[in-house]
Design an enzyme around this catalytic site. Structure first.
Site, PDB file in Angstrom:
ATOM      1  N   GLU A 204      34.461  38.340  29.788  1.00 41.39           N
ATOM      2  CA  GLU A 204      35.463  37.478  29.157  1.00 41.39           C
ATOM      3  C   GLU A 204      34.952  36.870  27.860  1.00 41.39           C
ATOM      4  O   GLU A 204      35.518  35.906  27.356  1.00 41.39           O
ATOM      5  CB  GLU A 204      35.912  36.379  30.132  1.00 41.39           C
ATOM      6  CG  GLU A 204      36.569  36.960  31.380  1.00 41.39           C
ATOM      7  CD  GLU A 204      37.261  35.916  32.248  1.00 41.39           C
ATOM      8  OE1 GLU A 204      37.128  34.705  31.973  1.00 41.39           O
ATOM      9  OE2 GLU A 204      37.939  36.319  33.201  1.00 41.39           O
ATOM     10  N   LYS A 336      48.340  32.823  38.069  1.00 43.88           N
ATOM     11  CA  LYS A 336      48.142  34.152  37.499  1.00 43.88           C
ATOM     12  C   LYS A 336      49.369  34.966  37.884  1.00 43.88           C
ATOM     13  O   LYS A 336      49.576  35.238  39.080  1.00 43.88           O
ATOM     14  CB  LYS A 336      46.896  34.811  38.093  1.00 43.88           C
ATOM     15  CG  LYS A 336      45.563  34.202  37.621  1.00 43.88           C
ATOM     16  CD  LYS A 336      44.423  34.753  38.460  1.00 43.88           C
ATOM     17  CE  LYS A 336      43.048  34.472  37.858  1.00 43.88           C
ATOM     18  NZ  LYS A 336      41.955  34.765  38.815  1.00 43.88           N
TER      19      LYS A 336
HETATM   20  P1  PGA Z   1      39.351  37.912  37.711  1.00 42.44           P
HETATM   21  O1  PGA Z   1      38.740  36.446  37.768  1.00 42.44           O
HETATM   22  O2  PGA Z   1      40.416  37.966  36.687  1.00 42.44           O
HETATM   23  O3  PGA Z   1      38.194  38.795  37.432  1.00 42.44           O
HETATM   24  O4  PGA Z   1      39.872  38.177  39.102  1.00 42.44           O
HETATM   25  C1  PGA Z   1      39.174  35.368  37.008  1.00 42.44           C
HETATM   26  C2  PGA Z   1      39.036  34.070  37.788  1.00 42.44           C
HETATM   27  O5  PGA Z   1      38.408  34.062  38.859  1.00 42.44           O
HETATM   28  O6  PGA Z   1      39.572  33.036  37.378  1.00 42.44           O
HETATM   29 ZN    ZN Z   2      38.834  31.960  39.529  1.00 42.20          ZN
END
Ligand code: PGA
Ligand code: ZN
Length: 427
Positions: A204, A336
């Protein structure tokens, strides 16, 4: 009215295949969105449809593209794009399984978001404005959480803890948050360089975590904040994503870097010491997703001074949010859209959290693209926070930069500031 929906294979920030959907309305208006992809996923989140086998590491998405072409597109043809609830209900009717494994969460999220984009374009509004109007919210620019060191599943498990982040609740504008964060990000890089520890960046965009212990990462983060001319705990605070399900489960927590194993109580003690020693205002997934007692105990002990976010623990699921509230676990939720699989379910989760007085953090995944939907969602829903990874790599910066464009339309005063952290010692 939706005339046609098509999908194509595009590639994410890790160079892995993913799904892009185009929704075309009868009047020629186009909405487009791309599914992101996680690496540290919750077991209860929507399942991506991947082809398996050996080609492309089993990660190709031809099956998901087929879901869009053969199942979703015919079912949605003729529907009104501005009736997001009806569109998402029609998608769910095709795959009532809670994890969406028939159609694939990557197929459903790309289409659901593309419909939202089409409706906004049809109304002649930017997406953030459309979201605010449709869902009856007052828009405001979110408070960012920005990663300085990446870890866990995003850095080959070089350290156990996943995200070492900063927040700037004391800033007076979104623009100011980014300026302060940029100074801290490069100060951290200079500290790593001085120790001969620069080894590129993690998934990231945060510095690769060449540390001897998890706590050394925290110490270095504090040093970077100071080097940037800030007093830790004043304008700038620390936020951690422990992502504990990645190294814990069945009551045991194993820190590989420190060759240390603890039970749930030990994990809580360790994190409690960190909360005392460092200016941490927010912590995500401090316990594993199968440890509701631990999560409730942690919240009972520290919930009055720190934001406790459920990510893998709540997987953007309204039912799990309400259940957790009853158990006294968590006081904030990560949103998400691809964990839920549709826009409507994500908004329902946001509303459930909001109704409980919880905070919410709209979040990217570790596998991202040029898609900026979440910058608009976070702004349109208002009063919240935005997490998209670090301060490098364009799949991250495109989200921060989009917020700056929104800032020009909405005005600097529309920044939420430190309000989301009112329940922490910072507030
Ligand atoms: P991931 O993790 O997108 O790799 O699942 C992001 C997070 O845990 O916030
Ligand atoms: Zn997370």
């Amino acid at each position: 009215e939706i005339q046609s929906i098509t999908a194509r294979r595009v590639w994410d920030s890790r160079g892995r295949p993913t799904v892009e959907a185009d929704v075309k309305l009868a009047n020629g208006v186009l909405g487009r969105a791309i599914a992101p992809a996680g690496a540290s996923r919750g077991t209860r989140e929507a399942i991506e449809r991947r082809d398996g086998g050996t080609r492309l590491g089993g990660r190709d998405v031809q099956g998901a593209l087929t879901s869009v072409r053969d199942r979703i597109a015919p079912a949605l043809a003729g529907m009104e794009a501005n009736d997001q609830a009806a569109v998402d209900a029609a998608i769910l009717a095709l795959d009532p399984s809670p994890l969406k494994d028939t159609l694939g969460g990557n197929a459903t999220v790309a289409v659901s978001l593309a419909v939202l984009h089409a409706a906004a374009a049809d109304a002649g509004k930017p997406l953030w404005r459309h979201v605010a109007d449709e869902f009856g919210r007052t828009p405001s620019l979110p408070l960012p959480e920005i990663q300085i060191f990446g870890g866990g599943a995003h850095a080959g498990r070089r350290v156990d803890i996943q995200d070492f982040m900063v927040m700037v609740p004391g800033a007076s504008s979104f623009d100011e948050v980014l300026e302060v964060t940029s100074e801290i990000y490069f100060a951290a890089g200079e500290i790593m360089a001085a120790k001969g520890r620069v080894a590129g960046v993690a998934d990231e965009g945060g510095w690769w975590p060449v540390f001897d212990s998890n706590e050394e990462a925290l110490e270095t983060l504090v040093a970077a904040i100071e080097k940037a001319g800030e007093k830790p705990g004043e304008r700038v605070v620390i936020s951690l994503d422990i992502a504990a399900s990645e190294f814990g489960g069945e009551g045991r927590y194993r820190l590989a870097l420190e060759d240390r194993e603890m039970d749930s109580a030990g994990q809580i003690e360790m994190l409690g010491r960190w909360l005392d020693a460092y200016p941490i205002a927010s912590i995500e997934d401090p316990l594993a997703e199968d440890d509701p007692e631990g999560m409730a105990e942690f919240t009972r002990r520290f919930g009055d001074r720190v934001q406790i976010i459920g990510d893998d623990y709540l997987v953007t699921n309204a039912v799990l949010v309400r259940e957790a509230a009853e158990q006294g676990a968590c006081n904030a939720v990560l949103i998400k859209v691809n964990q839920a699989g549709t826009v409507s379910e994500s908004i329902e989760t946001f509303r459930a959290a909001d109704g409980l007085g919880w905070g919410s953090v709209v979040s990217a995944r570790s596998g991202e693209t040029e898609d900026v939907s979440i910058s608009h969602l976070a702004t349109g829903l208002g009063g919240g926070q935005l997490k998209v990874g670090s301060f490098s790599r364009s799949e991250r910066m495109v989200k921060w930069n989009e917020c700056l464009r929104i800032q020009d339309e909405l005005g600097e005063a529309a920044f939420v500031g430190g309000a989301p952290l009112a329940r922490t010692w910072w507030g």
